[in-house]
Design an enzyme around this catalytic site. Structure first.
Site, PDB file in Angstrom:
ATOM      1  CE  LYS A 182      -4.165  -1.829   2.138  1.00 26.37           C
ATOM      2  NZ  LYS A 182      -5.179  -1.531   3.108  1.00 26.37           N
ATOM      3  CB  ILE A 231     -11.093  -1.965  11.288  1.00 22.99           C
ATOM      4  CG1 ILE A 231      -9.952  -2.487  11.936  1.00 22.99           C
ATOM      5  CG2 ILE A 231     -11.563  -0.587  11.490  1.00 22.99           C
ATOM      6  CD1 ILE A 231      -8.815  -1.638  11.293  1.00 22.99           C
ATOM      7  N   GLY A 259      -5.768   3.206  18.458  1.00 21.42           N
ATOM      8  CA  GLY A 259      -4.689   2.928  17.625  1.00 21.42           C
ATOM      9  C   GLY A 259      -4.235   3.976  16.912  1.00 21.42           C
ATOM     10  CB  ALA A 260      -1.491   6.083  16.571  1.00 23.17           C
ATOM     11  CB  ALA A 311      -6.303   0.636  10.030  1.00 23.51           C
TER      12      ALA A 311
END
Length: 277
Positions: A66, A219, A127-128, A131
């Protein structure tokens, strides 16, 4: 002539994208096919040039490409550039153009279950990582004004907040602080791999004091209900797993490639069946 689409990644055999997209093509009577291509990191450049030369109409990009894919594209959409990752490529007028539908797909999925506009909501991101970054930037892009970020390493949460140029009010929190503050949020979004199979007993945040009507979204879709979602449901929250994000990001890519809108509910039910639900 049959239009060719696909997804590149490594590994790729587990991908549900071919099943989802090929069913949509058939349902809409389109002469097109979507194929999974196993592409190793060391041949990414050659693979991209080969797909372009073959006249592929568009393709998705998954792990581990990605970020690296961005070096081989002719143009990159501003939001994808800001996120720093591409998961969808459109072949148009001889150019390969990169987009990121992960974050926007998630936003569409979230809005589909929210009774009020997201812009009116106070949101907590857990979260960091990549996503979380895609979701944070996409929420900011649609005008959400309050997004706090909780992470095990608070400095990483601060880095994510600082990177966003939009006018968003954000605070970086430890997971312990987020646990204390959870009742202050309308929406909590879990973006880490914590709680994913096989470590299903883990959770980044102990749910204990949610307000009525809070939305908790994860997610992850294996398992369908992670520990955080189970706890949230017990508290009366509305819950959403990662299937919606997967389907909506795929549907958005489909629209970009074809100009047609697939049946979201049909896509979702197909994915659930394939996952054994």
């Amino acid at each position: 002539m049959k239009q060719l689409y696909g997804v590149i990644g490594n590994p790729i055999g587990h991908s549900l994208s071919p099943v989802m997209h090929n069913d949509a093509f058939e349902h809409l009577n389109m002469d097109a096919h979507y194929h999974a291509f196993l592409v190793k990191e060391e041949v990414l450049g050659e693979a991209v040039r080969g797909l372009k030369a073959l006249g592929i109409s568009g393709f998705n990009v998954t792990t581990p490409h990605k970020v690296a894919i961005m070096d081989y594209l002719d143009e990159i959409d501003p939001l994808a550039k800001q996120i720093g990752a591409v998961n969808t490529v459109v072949h148009k007028d001889g150019k390969l153009i990169g987009y990121n539908t992960d974050g926007i797909g998630f936003v569409r999925a979230l809005q589909s279950i929210s009774s009020k506009p997201l812009q009116e909501k106070r949101i907590l991101l857990l979260g960091a990582g990549g996503a979380s970054r895609a979701i944070y930037f996409s929420l900011a892009d649609v005008g959400v004004k309050e997004i706090d970020v909780a992470n095990r390493t608070v400095d990483k949460a601060k880095e994510l907040i600082t990177a966003c140029k939009a006018t968003v009010h954000s605070v970086a929190l430890s997971l312990e602080k987020a646990t204390e503050e959870q009742g202050n949020y309308d929406i909590i979004i879990q973006t880490t791999t914590i709680g994913m199979h096989p470590r299903v007993e883990h959770t980044p945040l102990q749910i204990s004091s949610l307000n009525k009507g809070t939305i908790v979204s994860d997610i992850i879709y294996n398992p369908f209900e992670t520990k955080i979602l189970c706890e949230a449901k017990e508290q009366g929250a509305m819950i959403q797993n990662g299937i919606d994000m997967f389907v909506y990001q795929g549907a958005l890519a489909f629209e970009m490639w074809t100009g047609r809108t697939p049946n979201i509910e049909r896509m979702k039910q197909l994915v659930i069946r394939k996952l054994g639900g």
